[in-house]
Design a protein around this motif. Structure first.
Motif, PDB file in Angstrom:
ATOM      1  N   LYS A  61      35.660  45.243  38.388  1.00  0.00           N
ATOM      2  CA  LYS A  61      36.956  44.560  38.405  1.00  0.00           C
ATOM      3  C   LYS A  61      36.835  43.102  37.951  1.00  0.00           C
ATOM      4  O   LYS A  61      35.992  42.351  38.448  1.00  0.00           O
ATOM      5  CB  LYS A  61      37.531  44.588  39.814  1.00  0.00           C
ATOM      6  CG  LYS A  61      37.661  45.964  40.418  1.00  0.00           C
ATOM      7  CD  LYS A  61      38.189  45.899  41.839  1.00  0.00           C
ATOM      8  CE  LYS A  61      37.195  45.245  42.771  1.00  0.00           C
ATOM      9  NZ  LYS A  61      37.693  45.240  44.175  1.00  0.00           N
ATOM     10  N   ASP A  63      38.556  40.496  38.881  1.00  0.00           N
ATOM     11  CA  ASP A  63      39.478  40.200  39.969  1.00  0.00           C
ATOM     12  C   ASP A  63      39.531  38.709  40.261  1.00  0.00           C
ATOM     13  O   ASP A  63      38.904  37.892  39.573  1.00  0.00           O
ATOM     14  CB  ASP A  63      39.081  40.991  41.214  1.00  0.00           C
ATOM     15  CG  ASP A  63      37.622  40.764  41.596  1.00  0.00           C
ATOM     16  OD1 ASP A  63      36.946  39.930  40.947  1.00  0.00           O
ATOM     17  OD2 ASP A  63      37.152  41.413  42.551  1.00  0.00           O
ATOM     18  N   GLU A 242      43.886  44.762  45.646  1.00  0.00           N
ATOM     19  CA  GLU A 242      42.624  44.194  46.127  1.00  0.00           C
ATOM     20  C   GLU A 242      42.502  44.272  47.644  1.00  0.00           C
ATOM     21  O   GLU A 242      41.407  44.407  48.188  1.00  0.00           O
ATOM     22  CB  GLU A 242      42.520  42.734  45.675  1.00  0.00           C
ATOM     23  CG  GLU A 242      42.328  42.598  44.171  1.00  0.00           C
ATOM     24  CD  GLU A 242      42.172  41.151  43.758  1.00  0.00           C
ATOM     25  OE1 GLU A 242      41.216  40.503  44.217  1.00  0.00           O
ATOM     26  OE2 GLU A 242      42.994  40.673  42.973  1.00  0.00           O
ATOM     27  N   SER A 251      34.670  50.699  43.240  1.00  0.00           N
ATOM     28  CA  SER A 251      34.920  49.530  42.397  1.00  0.00           C
ATOM     29  C   SER A 251      34.107  48.342  42.902  1.00  0.00           C
ATOM     30  O   SER A 251      33.821  48.220  44.103  1.00  0.00           O
ATOM     31  CB  SER A 251      36.416  49.184  42.389  1.00  0.00           C
ATOM     32  OG  SER A 251      36.874  48.918  43.695  1.00  0.00           O
ATOM     33  N   SER A 253      33.280  43.955  42.153  1.00  0.00           N
ATOM     34  CA  SER A 253      33.691  42.715  41.514  1.00  0.00           C
ATOM     35  C   SER A 253      32.750  42.388  40.353  1.00  0.00           C
ATOM     36  O   SER A 253      31.527  42.541  40.457  1.00  0.00           O
ATOM     37  CB  SER A 253      33.691  41.577  42.532  1.00  0.00           C
ATOM     38  OG  SER A 253      34.036  40.361  41.911  1.00  0.00           O
ATOM     39  N   TYR A 277      41.867  43.328  37.070  1.00  0.00           N
ATOM     40  CA  TYR A 277      42.207  43.922  38.355  1.00  0.00           C
ATOM     41  C   TYR A 277      42.900  42.880  39.227  1.00  0.00           C
ATOM     42  O   TYR A 277      42.653  42.766  40.421  1.00  0.00           O
ATOM     43  CB  TYR A 277      40.930  44.428  39.045  1.00  0.00           C
ATOM     44  CG  TYR A 277      41.139  45.681  39.866  1.00  0.00           C
ATOM     45  CD1 TYR A 277      41.033  46.936  39.281  1.00  0.00           C
ATOM     46  CD2 TYR A 277      41.420  45.605  41.227  1.00  0.00           C
ATOM     47  CE1 TYR A 277      41.208  48.089  40.026  1.00  0.00           C
ATOM     48  CE2 TYR A 277      41.605  46.755  41.981  1.00  0.00           C
ATOM     49  CZ  TYR A 277      41.500  47.991  41.378  1.00  0.00           C
ATOM     50  OH  TYR A 277      41.669  49.136  42.113  1.00  0.00           O
ATOM     51  N   GLU A 299      42.504  51.431  36.067  1.00  0.00           N
ATOM     52  CA  GLU A 299      42.603  52.575  36.986  1.00  0.00           C
ATOM     53  C   GLU A 299      43.205  53.784  36.289  1.00  0.00           C
ATOM     54  O   GLU A 299      42.762  54.922  36.492  1.00  0.00           O
ATOM     55  CB  GLU A 299      43.485  52.212  38.186  1.00  0.00           C
ATOM     56  CG  GLU A 299      42.891  51.238  39.168  1.00  0.00           C
ATOM     57  CD  GLU A 299      43.843  50.991  40.313  1.00  0.00           C
ATOM     58  OE1 GLU A 299      43.637  51.595  41.394  1.00  0.00           O
ATOM     59  OE2 GLU A 299      44.799  50.209  40.140  1.00  0.00           O
TER      60      GLU A 299
END
Length: 621
Positions: A61, A63, A242, A251, A253, A277, A299
């Motif tokens: 991700k 993120d 998240e 998943s 990071s 993400y 996803e």
């Protein structure tokens, strides 16, 4: 075929044509796609806990944590190169970087680092993006304005490029994977998920395009793609934000993997997708898995990869099959709702409605087939409503017909009172206290000899009309016409305490109203005819008498009836004779003269009779 059956068949054929047209002439899902699609989603989706995301698919991700650690986007291309290198050392099966890199970096070394990785590893896939106009011209085409490809500085070979486009349905939900998009040159660009899945499949099982047949295959199996090269995909995960880590693919990071906080060996033989993400990166879409939470693009691609790996492709029922299903439901519903009514029809409606949803789920799960859902259910509802309305109107027509027929024997006020009270005229008879009146025309035989048949009928109708109106005026029931006579009863089927009074008043009304007819007949023929009337009251059996299957007459029988008839036969022209039973009930209301005793047939002892002369209240005036 009866008119009723013809009407039902016309309704059925009209419904079939209407629902078939709505389903197959207005694009995906028909005119009511915004209902059809959610229904399909609700019935065909598995329970979240029953879904099993493939453990071979993992997501790295980009993120909020990674943005805080590495810095704001866009990142140095060498960052991607370092991550890919780590994953390759961990022996990942395939790596997909879902990040567009359309422009060269200001620092050529960054692009060179990523280019070196791309040249070193052939299992790395970069994205291509087709820019579509806001509205497509046709349902069978996907036209694009331009294609965004990775910058030439990365030197990504064509074999490692794949499109990342998703094309939502009319309700903005992504249900279909575009398995391949054709360039204007004619060459097909495979989907990101297809390219990644093929790395995990044996060569004979891979997804491929057969240009000769114009079909997509996964191994030897034809993939049911539509004209836009779309296939219905299944989702194995829910949208996962998240802070909501209950379901979904494993998943990690981006920054954790890059900084060795996650061992790269945990990705061995896995398909790894790297992508945004976080909401701020605007790469998220609505899906059938939620009506409010969007799913990140990475996803969606992961779910599409799993659909390909599991070789489960759902397809739409063909038009003939869909129309056949609609026709079957409409014909079955029409037949059942036409035949049954009331509670039976309601339970049939529930059975059909729930049963069809159950069939939809079974067909979807076992055959991987989507049959029409909204229109058949809508048809069942409409047919049930139509049956209720139809049966109601039919009952109203029958009620009006019976009321009209009964209204020719009973005053409208009596009919209305019976309908309002809800009392039914019982099959068979019941003992009731009533008054009977018999009327006969004296001298009718002589009249018949002097007039033409047509004139006789006309005259008779006028006299009988006077009798009928007088009976109805005082809420009597016309029992029957007996040749040139009339039989009527008062106090049935609706009970009245003063039925004897009403019978006498009706007789006086007849006598009054026939005066003009008698004068006209005297002027024309030199003689006239007059009524002879007999009235009796007391207990009698009143009800429907006759053949239950063929014909029933609502009438009265018993000694009370017979005596009324005997009184009428003894009455002279213009005379109203009543029994002592009637006399006791009405003597205070009318001027009545005693006629003494007479012997009548059927009675051992003589009976006392009376003659009604006038209404006391009228005489007083």
């Amino acid at each position: 075929m009866s008119r009723k059956n013809w009407k039902t068949m016309v309704v059925a054929m009209t419904a079939i044509f209407l629902f078939a047209a709505l389903t197959y002439t207005t694009g995906t899902g028909g005119s009511f796609h915004y209902i059809e699609n959610p229904l399909r989603d609700a019935l065909s989706s598995k329970v979240v806990m029953q879904r099993e995301p493939d453990t071979r698919i993992k997501i790295i991700k980009i993120d909020s944590k990674s943005l805080d650690t590495i810095g704001q986007f866009p990142w140095d291309r060498s960052v991607y190169a370092r991550l890919i290198e780590k994953l390759e050392q961990g022996k990942a099966k395939a790596i997909g970087l879902d990040v567009m890199i359309p422009e060269p970096s200001k620092d050529p070394k960054q692009d060179e680092a990523l280019a070196a990785v791309m040249a070193k590893y052939n299992n790395v896939v970069l994205p291509v993006n087709f820019n579509f106009p806001a509205k497509q011209k046709a349902d069978h085409l996907l036209e694009y304005d331009r294609i965004e490809v990775p910058t030439a500085a990365i030197r990504a070979p064509r074999s490692q490029l794949a499109h990342v486009n998703v094309f939502p349905d009319n309700d903005d939900k992504v249900r279909r994977l575009i398995i391949g998009l054709p360039e204007k040159s004619g060459e097909l660009v495979e989907a990101f998920s297809v390219k990644l899945a093929n790395f995990a499949l044996d060569e004979k099982e891979r997804v491929r395009w057969d240009s000769g047949e114009g079909k997509w295959y996964r191994g030897s199996q034809v993939i049911p793609a539509n004209a836009r090269n779309q296939i219905i995909t299944q989702y194995y995960t829910s949208p996962r934000q998240e802070k909501d880590l209950r379901t979904g693919y494993d998943s990690f990071s981006f920054s954790d993997v890059l900084n060795d906080k996650v061992d790269a060996r945990s990705f061995e033989n896995d398909i790894v997708l790297i992508g945004p993400y976080t909401t701020g990166m605007q790469d998220e879409f609505m899906t059938p898995m939620s009506s409010s939470i969007k799913m990140f693009g990475v996803e969606i691609h992961a779910n599409m990869v799993q659909s390909i790996l599991e070789n489960k492709f759902w397809h739409e029922a063909s038009k003939p099959v869909g129309i056949g299903v609609i026709a079957l439901i409409v014909l079955l519903g029409t037949f059942l709702f036409h035949r049954f009514r009331g509670k039976a029809a309601f339970f049939l409606f529930l059975g059909l409605f729930i049963g069809y949803m159950f069939v939809f789920v079974i067909v979807n799960e076992v055959m991987h087939l989507y049959i029409p859902i909204f229109y058949p259910l809508f048809a069942i509802m409409l047919l049930y409503v139509w049956s209720i309305v139809s049966h109601y109107l039919e009952e109203r027509r029958e009620r009006n017909r019976v009321t009209g027929i009964f209204g020719r024997f009973v005053p409208k006020a009596v009919v209305d009172q019976m309908l309002t009270s809800g009392r039914e005229v019982k099959l068979g008879g019941e003992r009731m206290d009533i008054s009977l009146i018999f009327v006969d025309i004296r001298g009718f035989t002589t009249l018949s000899e002097k007039l033409e048949p047509e004139q006789v009928i006309q005259f008779l109708n006028e006299y009988l009309d006077v009798c009928t109106k007088a009976v109805f005026k005082y809420n009597g029931t016309l029992d029957k016409f007996i040749g040139d006579g009339v039989m009527a009863m008062f106090g049935a089927p609706v009970r009245y305490d003063n039925h004897a009074e009403m019978a006498v008043r009706a007789a006086l009304e007849m006598k009054k109203q026939t005066a003009m007819l008698e004068e006209r007949l005297m002027a024309k023929l030199g003689f006239t005819v007059r009524f002879g009337i007999g009235i009796n009251c007391g207990p009698a059996i009143v009800g429907n008498i006759g053949s239950e299957d063929l014909r029933l007459d609502y009438t009265a029988i018993g000694d009370t009836v017979n005596l009324a008839a005997r009184l009428e036969s003894n009455a002279k022209p213009g005379q109203i004779l009543i029994s002592d039973h009637v006399y006791e009930r009405v003597k205070h209301l009318f001027d009545i003269e005693s006629m003494g005793e007479i012997k009548v047939k059927g009675k051992e002892l003589p009976i006392t009779i009376y003659q009604v002369l006038a209404d006391k209240s009228a005489a007083a005036e």
